[in-house]
Design a protein around this motif. Sequence first.
Motif, PDB file in Angstrom:
ATOM      1  N   ALA A  14       1.141  -1.632  -0.521  1.00 34.68           N
ATOM      2  CA  ALA A  14       2.593  -0.909  -0.070  1.00 34.68           C
ATOM      3  C   ALA A  14       3.163  -0.337  -1.276  1.00 34.68           C
ATOM      4  N   LEU A  15       3.719   0.750  -1.226  1.00 29.73           N
ATOM      5  CA  LEU A  15       4.275   1.452  -2.307  1.00 29.73           C
ATOM      6  C   LEU A  15       5.613   1.963  -2.236  1.00 29.73           C
ATOM      7  N   THR A  16       6.471   1.589  -3.103  1.00 31.04           N
ATOM      8  CA  THR A  16       8.017   2.029  -2.767  1.00 31.04           C
ATOM      9  C   THR A  16       8.503   2.331  -4.207  1.00 31.04           C
ATOM     10  N   MET A  17       9.648   3.266  -3.893  1.00 34.22           N
ATOM     11  CA  MET A  17      10.207   3.556  -5.133  1.00 34.22           C
ATOM     12  C   MET A  17      11.994   3.409  -5.259  1.00 34.22           C
ATOM     13  N   GLY A  18      12.644   2.747  -5.988  1.00 39.03           N
ATOM     14  CA  GLY A  18      13.832   2.329  -5.839  1.00 39.03           C
ATOM     15  C   GLY A  18      14.504   1.284  -6.734  1.00 39.03           C
TER      16      GLY A  18
ATOM     17  N   ILE B 205      -6.117   2.276   1.160  1.00 36.26           N
ATOM     18  CA  ILE B 205      -5.038   2.896   1.819  1.00 36.26           C
ATOM     19  C   ILE B 205      -3.614   2.502   1.233  1.00 36.26           C
ATOM     20  N   VAL B 206      -3.165   3.390   0.913  1.00 35.32           N
ATOM     21  CA  VAL B 206      -1.597   3.465   0.135  1.00 35.32           C
ATOM     22  C   VAL B 206      -0.588   3.652   1.216  1.00 35.32           C
ATOM     23  N   VAL B 207       0.378   2.856   1.626  1.00 36.89           N
ATOM     24  CA  VAL B 207       1.392   3.122   2.615  1.00 36.89           C
ATOM     25  C   VAL B 207       2.548   3.213   1.831  1.00 36.89           C
ATOM     26  N   CYS B 208       3.380   4.348   1.960  1.00 36.43           N
ATOM     27  CA  CYS B 208       4.549   4.379   1.351  1.00 36.43           C
ATOM     28  C   CYS B 208       5.791   3.555   2.358  1.00 36.43           C
ATOM     29  N   VAL B 209       6.765   3.093   1.587  1.00 33.60           N
ATOM     30  CA  VAL B 209       7.896   2.089   2.447  1.00 33.60           C
ATOM     31  C   VAL B 209       9.112   2.320   2.013  1.00 33.60           C
ATOM     32  N   LYS B 210      10.068   2.471   2.578  1.00 32.09           N
ATOM     33  CA  LYS B 210      11.322   2.975   1.823  1.00 32.09           C
ATOM     34  C   LYS B 210      12.553   1.492   2.245  1.00 32.09           C
ATOM     35  N   TYR B 211      12.997   1.319   1.184  1.00 35.84           N
ATOM     36  CA  TYR B 211      14.553   0.422   1.251  1.00 35.84           C
ATOM     37  C   TYR B 211      15.496   1.086   1.828  1.00 35.84           C
TER      38      TYR B 211
ATOM     39  N   GLY C  19       1.217  -8.080   6.204  1.00 36.70           N
ATOM     40  CA  GLY C  19      -0.323  -8.268   6.051  1.00 36.70           C
ATOM     41  C   GLY C  19      -1.155  -7.232   5.001  1.00 36.70           C
ATOM     42  N   ALA C  20      -0.121  -6.457   4.322  1.00 33.60           N
ATOM     43  CA  ALA C  20      -0.556  -5.529   3.169  1.00 33.60           C
ATOM     44  C   ALA C  20      -1.133  -6.790   2.090  1.00 33.60           C
ATOM     45  N   ASP C  21      -2.090  -5.983   1.173  1.00 38.31           N
ATOM     46  CA  ASP C  21      -2.712  -6.814   0.427  1.00 38.31           C
ATOM     47  C   ASP C  21      -1.866  -7.008  -0.985  1.00 38.31           C
ATOM     48  N   ARG C  22      -1.161  -6.112  -1.209  1.00 42.91           N
ATOM     49  CA  ARG C  22      -0.514  -5.969  -2.666  1.00 42.91           C
ATOM     50  C   ARG C  22       0.678  -5.027  -2.863  1.00 42.91           C
ATOM     51  N   GLY C  23       1.446  -4.860  -3.468  1.00 42.17           N
ATOM     52  CA  GLY C  23       2.563  -4.145  -3.693  1.00 42.17           C
ATOM     53  C   GLY C  23       2.569  -3.358  -4.982  1.00 42.17           C
TER      54      GLY C  23
ATOM     55  N   ILE D 100      -2.901   4.253  -8.521  1.00 39.86           N
ATOM     56  CA  ILE D 100      -3.185   3.412  -7.882  1.00 39.86           C
ATOM     57  C   ILE D 100      -4.645   3.667  -7.467  1.00 39.86           C
ATOM     58  N   GLY D 101      -4.976   4.797  -7.009  1.00 38.85           N
ATOM     59  CA  GLY D 101      -6.185   5.551  -6.736  1.00 38.85           C
ATOM     60  C   GLY D 101      -6.104   5.263  -5.017  1.00 38.85           C
ATOM     61  N   TYR D 102      -6.405   6.027  -4.154  1.00 34.14           N
ATOM     62  CA  TYR D 102      -6.669   6.159  -2.795  1.00 34.14           C
ATOM     63  C   TYR D 102      -7.704   6.890  -1.963  1.00 34.14           C
ATOM     64  N   ASP D 103      -7.953   6.491  -0.916  1.00 26.64           N
ATOM     65  CA  ASP D 103      -8.652   7.354   0.065  1.00 26.64           C
ATOM     66  C   ASP D 103      -7.691   8.110   1.202  1.00 26.64           C
ATOM     67  N   LEU D 104      -6.802   7.114   1.376  1.00 28.14           N
ATOM     68  CA  LEU D 104      -5.828   7.627   2.605  1.00 28.14           C
ATOM     69  C   LEU D 104      -4.380   7.244   2.163  1.00 28.14           C
ATOM     70  N   VAL D 105      -3.354   7.945   2.585  1.00 30.21           N
ATOM     71  CA  VAL D 105      -1.877   7.712   2.244  1.00 30.21           C
ATOM     72  C   VAL D 105      -1.068   7.812   3.465  1.00 30.21           C
ATOM     73  N   LEU D 106      -0.588   6.670   3.957  1.00 27.89           N
ATOM     74  CA  LEU D 106       0.178   6.687   5.213  1.00 27.89           C
ATOM     75  C   LEU D 106       1.664   6.575   5.105  1.00 27.89           C
ATOM     76  N   CYS D 107       2.380   7.269   6.063  1.00 22.34           N
ATOM     77  CA  CYS D 107       3.962   7.369   5.670  1.00 22.34           C
ATOM     78  C   CYS D 107       4.690   7.284   7.208  1.00 22.34           C
ATOM     79  N   GLY D 108       5.801   6.908   7.506  1.00 22.79           N
ATOM     80  CA  GLY D 108       6.435   7.082   8.510  1.00 22.79           C
ATOM     81  C   GLY D 108       6.649   8.479   8.771  1.00 22.79           C
ATOM     82  N   MET D 109       7.338   8.910   9.877  1.00 19.86           N
ATOM     83  CA  MET D 109       7.707  10.173  10.310  1.00 19.86           C
ATOM     84  C   MET D 109       8.749  10.693   9.542  1.00 19.86           C
ATOM     85  N   SER D 110       9.836   9.684   9.235  1.00 16.02           N
ATOM     86  CA  SER D 110      11.097  10.020   8.526  1.00 16.02           C
ATOM     87  C   SER D 110      11.456   8.884   7.979  1.00 16.02           C
ATOM     88  N   SER D 111      12.679   8.993   7.097  1.00 21.11           N
ATOM     89  CA  SER D 111      13.412   7.513   6.745  1.00 21.11           C
ATOM     90  C   SER D 111      14.446   7.552   7.427  1.00 21.11           C
TER      91      SER D 111
END
Length: 259
Positions: free
Chosen positions: A59-63, A3-9, A78-82, A109-120
């Motif tokens: 956890a994946l971010t760009m910035g 599972i890749v979860v996109c996060v933003k700073y 609790g995410a395993d790596r970034g 990265i490779g993925y089965d599921l990508v999760l995002c928030g509804m907006s930044s």
Amino acid sequence: MKIVVCVKYVPDASGERGFADDRTTDREEVDGLLSELDEYAVEQALRIAEAAGDSEVIALTMGPDDAEDAVRRALQMGADRGVHVSDDDLHGTDVMGTSKVLAKAIEHIGYDLVLCGMSSTDGGMGVLPALLAERLGVPQVTLLSEVAVADGVVTGRRDGDAATEELSASLPAVVSVTDQSGEARYPSFKSIMAAKKKPVEELDLDDLGLDGDEFGLDGAWTAVDDVTARPPRQAGKVVTDEGEGGVQLADFLASQKFV
């Protein structure tokens, strides 16, 4: 399951946010943090991983350099790596460029599921999940207030103003969740300390096989042409009540066309 979860700073919404000289968001004069709406995505990623077992949450971010703090927060939860994509050529990149970089990183990265928030909480566009799904060539199931994964299918509920929809899609897929999907967990001291030992992979555009000329202000599809500072707050009018306070208040409201 991966599972890749996109996060933003993002700049702290409680601070005085503004624009830099090049009309990009000024990140120097205000503290930054993990976007609150992305915390819900991290929470749902962790819940899905816990229910499925034998899963990994990345956890994946760009910035810029400081954006790693958003990844670290997700690791504390609790995410395993970034994975942190950072490159000087990315300064000023808009959502179209961001979606291309993140899609390449997700494929890396490779993925089965990508999760995002509804907006930044800074840009507020809310279109990144759809753009990611299009670039990855997978289904999108967006704005879910409930989400679950079983037998290779992601299911969820989308609440609208007039109706509620039950949605599903086969994995791999891109999902976005709303702030009604479940309160994000608060990291314990133990998890905060453990997060310091979790790996964060650093990537740049060369690592992803991307040309820097496509990104930044020159490569952006959108631009801020002009900004105007919010006017200073003016002092209010004090009504001294000597028996006519109600009348004065009504007259004031009427003069301002509030009533």
